[in-house]
Design an enzyme around this catalytic site. Structure first.
Site, PDB file in Angstrom:
ATOM      1  N   GLU A 241      43.897  31.246  30.688  1.00 54.21           N
ATOM      2  CA  GLU A 241      42.776  30.056  30.851  1.00 54.21           C
ATOM      3  C   GLU A 241      42.648  28.930  29.820  1.00 54.21           C
ATOM      4  O   GLU A 241      41.500  28.872  29.352  1.00 54.21           O
ATOM      5  CB  GLU A 241      41.546  30.990  31.003  1.00 54.21           C
ATOM      6  CG  GLU A 241      41.363  31.856  32.007  1.00 54.21           C
ATOM      7  CD  GLU A 241      40.190  32.676  32.437  1.00 54.21           C
ATOM      8  OE1 GLU A 241      39.382  33.033  31.479  1.00 54.21           O
ATOM      9  OE2 GLU A 241      39.900  32.713  33.747  1.00 54.21           O
ATOM     10  N   ASP A 314      40.570  40.409  38.616  1.00 59.11           N
ATOM     11  CA  ASP A 314      39.571  40.119  37.607  1.00 59.11           C
ATOM     12  C   ASP A 314      38.100  40.824  37.865  1.00 59.11           C
ATOM     13  O   ASP A 314      37.161  40.137  38.345  1.00 59.11           O
ATOM     14  CB  ASP A 314      39.189  38.369  37.470  1.00 59.11           C
ATOM     15  CG  ASP A 314      38.427  38.114  36.427  1.00 59.11           C
ATOM     16  OD1 ASP A 314      38.003  38.969  35.541  1.00 59.11           O
ATOM     17  OD2 ASP A 314      37.887  36.908  36.436  1.00 59.11           O
ATOM     18  N   GLU A 342      29.351  40.819  35.467  1.00 57.50           N
ATOM     19  CA  GLU A 342      29.666  39.137  35.866  1.00 57.50           C
ATOM     20  C   GLU A 342      29.953  39.100  37.471  1.00 57.50           C
ATOM     21  O   GLU A 342      29.592  38.038  37.826  1.00 57.50           O
ATOM     22  CB  GLU A 342      30.968  38.657  35.122  1.00 57.50           C
ATOM     23  CG  GLU A 342      31.765  37.600  35.850  1.00 57.50           C
ATOM     24  CD  GLU A 342      32.891  37.097  35.143  1.00 57.50           C
ATOM     25  OE1 GLU A 342      33.205  37.872  33.985  1.00 57.50           O
ATOM     26  OE2 GLU A 342      33.432  35.881  35.223  1.00 57.50           O
TER      27      GLU A 342
HETATM   28  O1  GCW Z   1      36.956  36.219  34.551  1.00 57.64           O
HETATM   29  C1  GCW Z   1      37.090  35.546  33.642  1.00 57.64           C
HETATM   30  C2  GCW Z   1      35.761  35.274  33.049  1.00 57.64           C
HETATM   31  C3  GCW Z   1      35.811  34.379  31.743  1.00 57.64           C
HETATM   32  C4  GCW Z   1      36.304  35.331  30.869  1.00 57.64           C
HETATM   33  C5  GCW Z   1      37.808  35.591  31.361  1.00 57.64           C
HETATM   34  C6  GCW Z   1      38.521  36.743  30.463  1.00 57.64           C
HETATM   35  C7  GCW Z   1      36.036  35.639  28.523  1.00 57.64           C
HETATM   36  O2  GCW Z   1      35.063  34.486  34.209  1.00 57.64           O
HETATM   37  O3  GCW Z   1      34.200  34.264  31.625  1.00 57.64           O
HETATM   38  O4  GCW Z   1      36.507  34.935  29.611  1.00 57.64           O
HETATM   39  O5  GCW Z   1      37.754  36.281  32.646  1.00 57.64           O
HETATM   40  O6  GCW Z   1      38.510  38.027  30.704  1.00 57.64           O
HETATM   41  O7  GCW Z   1      39.159  36.293  29.645  1.00 57.64           O
END
Ligand code: GCW
Length: 652
Positions: A241, A314, A342
């Site tokens: 990311e 995720d 989340e």
């Molecule tokens: O799914 C994503 C989340 C991010 C998170 C990432 C991760 C901390 O939306 O907010 O960042 O996973 O796990 O690194």
């Protein structure tokens, strides 16, 4: 997330936090263990004992009872265990118990930022109070709560780490926190930014093979251990990311992890290197971690553990386990669960996560034949060689809210994470019973229906959000409400506009079979073939692995379309039932907590309808089929729902 989205996300998070948190003294604890653990037992520390990893023995009848441990921390765990038994009515008999933890390291990951916001946090600002006086009592309470359920590690900061975290000033603060938590056996760890040598140290790059970079890390690690002699180690999100990592220099994850591992090795520190990697234009994101990490199996140092999210995408309401758990045999691995919700309604929905954790831990990978469960693999039972240590991580749901987690019941997910990390064989039901008795009451008329609510709550959220293997149809940025029409930025144009669900006139679902992305073959037999065929694929995971025609016949005898509508409806009915359960529970709960939960259950029911309205109508545009007459019809028109942006705000 790109930088614009990240900015929006932080603005949103801050507004939500400001709007909902009650920053009071966190005195409204639920399963609060007593400061001085007044149990009726004599405590014996026997350093010749063969007890492993702070285990303990409890023996004898009331009045003549001993707790034996090898370490002071082990004795503390023994006392908390006995206290729990006393409080749950299990201590009135002769006891003969020996307990040693399933995982050596049981670690909370806080996604807390230095400005006190928390990424994906729904319970207020960071309890670390960065930049403010150290909240000694609060941190003590936190450590005590953790100790009482066996949690012995805490990564203080966000995996999206800023280099500043390793500055002298911040490290001194971390040392103060470590000093407060030490008596409770909670070790401090930090997330580190891979570019720290360049960004903080002023070096020309952060290439792991650059001797100056190695030296910088060695010196930094030495500085940390001088301040915190029992520092646990680093957690690293790299080349994920948009974060920097070894691949920026043409190096591998192993090069990066090993360089840090060498610096930590003299102090017994570890590196938890995350496997959460995916490219936005990947043909199947679920394949990527396996593809990137399998070739590196066996190339990591002894003190590196690969930290893998429970599922391959995720933290979705339901995913199969990540195939990496059955893949690597020469590398230590640990599961990362998300306790913060989340993808499960923030702190607004009642979802007891133990059943989700248990489902993953009990999943059989078949990597060494039947019984090679994720738990067996990650505790080092299947391939002991690489497991010099074992660990489990949970992304914390903790903030400054009076009830710590934003929802009274969200504490149960923190609680169960600790309990499962200590004893992976515990059942979700046992844990829920324990938690209810200590948090509310053990009155049967309260416990039985509320227990049922907790035990069914994860399945309910799957039903009303994304049943039958649907996944990631969340609103693009905040991940709270539905947005199945969302197209992820950067996704391959031929996969747009509906990457994860792939809905079209011919059907719905992501084809991960041998004719599709081939993901099924990352699993061992018999799973690979079982997932590959619609006849044998479990219906809960159908759309995860298959693109299914709308008229496909389901085991219920309904068409797929009708079944999907029924699942959404079933989820709503459950959310409604929970309100009734809670209404009946009123005599057993104090007014403040009862009302708080009641208000959240109403939001949950309304959100369940929102999900149904959005998904059933949106997918109906592809199926061209009517919502069956025997379920409730959608209420709000799709066009209206599409206009809702950042909807979390209206709830807080
Ligand atoms: O799914 C994503 C989340 C991010 C998170 C990432 C991760 C901390 O939306 O907010 O960042 O996973 O796990 O690194």
């Amino acid at each position: 997330m790109d930088s614009m989205n990240r900015l929006l996300f932080f603005i949103l998070t801050s507004i939500v936090i400001a709007g909902c948190s009650k920053p009071v003294g966190n005195d409204n604890l639920l399963w609060l263990p007593a400061e001085e653990c007044e149990v009726e037992a004599q405590v014996i520390i026997d350093d010749t004992s063969d007890l492993q990893n702070d285990g303990f023995i409890i023996k004898g009848a009331p009045g003549d009872r001993v707790i034996i441990a090898k370490t002071g921390i082990g004795a503390m765990y023994g006392k908390y265990a006995l206290q729990r038994m006393e409080r749950t009515g299990k201590a009135d008999c002769e006891l003969d118990i020996r307990e040693e933890p399933s995982y050596e390291r049981r670690i909370l990951n806080h996604w807390d930022n230095l400005d006190n916001t928390i990424e994906r946090g729904y319970a207020g600002w960071s309890i670390w109070h960065w930049g403010e006086p150290v909240p000694v009592e609060l941190i003590k309470q936190y450590a005590r709560l953790n100790a009482s359920i066996g949690i012995n590690g805490s990564v203080l900061n966000n995996v999206n780490a800023t280099p500043e975290m390793l500055s002298r000033e911040k490290l001194e603060r971390v040392a103060e926190i470590a000093d407060i938590m030490r008596p409770y056996g909670v070790h401090v760890y930090l997330s580190v930014n891979f570019s720290s040598p360049a960004a903080l140290g002023g070096l020309k790059d952060s290439d792991p093979l650059n001797p100056e970079v190695k030296k910088w890390w060695e010196e930094k690690v030495a500085e940390i251990y001088e301040l915190i002699p029992d520092f646990g180690g680093f957690l690293v999100k790299a080349n994920s990311e948009g974060l920097p990592g070894p691949q920026d220099y043409g190096r591998t994850h192993a090069d990066g992890a090993n360089m840090l591992a060498e610096a930590l090795e003299p102090y017994d520190g570890i590196v938890m290197w995350r496997a959460f990697v995916y490219a936005p234009d990947s043909p199947d994101r679920a394949n990527q971690a396996y593809e990137e990490f399998m070739p590196l199996d066996g190339k990591f140092h002894d003190n590196v553990i690969i930290q893998i999210k429970n599922g391959p995408v995720d933290f979705q309401p339901r995913e199969p386990f990540s195939p990496l758990f059955g893949g690597m045999s020469k590398t230590a691995m640990m599961v990362e669960f998300q306790i913060t919700m989340e993808y499960l309604g923030g702190s607004n929905h009642l979802v007891y996560l133990s059943t989700l954790f248990e489902e993953c831990l009990d999943s059989d990978t078949y990597c060494a034949g039947e019984g090679s469960t994720v738990a067996a693999v990650t505790t080092g039972k299947i391939y002991p060689e690489p497991y010099k240590t074992s660990a489990i991580a949970g992304v914390a749901n903790i903030g400054r809210d009076a009830n710590w987690c934003g929802h009274e019941f969200a504490q149960s997910s923190w609680y169960c994470f600790g309990r499962l990390g200590w004893d992976v064989s515990l059942s979700s039901e046992e844990i829920a019973r324990e938690w209810l008795a200590q948090t509310f009451t053990s009155e049967e008329k309260f416990v039985e229906p509320v227990l049922d609510m907790m035990m069914t709550s994860r399945e309910a959220v799957v039903d009303y959000m994304m049943p039958l293997g649907l996944h990631h149809i969340f609103a693009g940025i905040h991940h709270y409400g539905p947005e199945p029409w969302y197209a992820p930025e950067g996704a391959r144009s031929d996969w747009l506009p509906k990457y994860y669900h792939q809905a079209g006139p011919d059907g719905i679902g992501f084809d991960r079979t041998r004719k599709g992305s081939g993901n099924v073959d990352q699993y061992h037999e018999p799973l690979a073939s079982m997932y590959n065929s619609t006849d044998t694929c479990p219906e809960e995971l159908l759309l995860w692995f298959h693109h299914i025609p709308w008229t496909h016949e389901m085991s219920s005898g309904r068409t797929f379309w009708d079944e999907m509508c029924h699942r959404y409806d079933r989820g709503i009915q459950k959310a409604r039932e929970y309100i009734k359960v809670w209404d009946a529970a009123r005599p057993y709960v104090d007014a403040e907590r009862w009302e708080a939960v009641r208000a959240k259950l109403e939001i949950q029911e309304s959100d369940a309808r929102w999900w149904r309205d959005a998904c059933v109508q949106y997918f109906g545009e592809f199926s061209g089929l009517p919502v069956p007459a025997d379920v409730e019809q959608p209420e709000r028109p799709l066009e209206e729902l599409k206009k809702i942006k950042l909807n979390m705000l209206h709830h807080n």
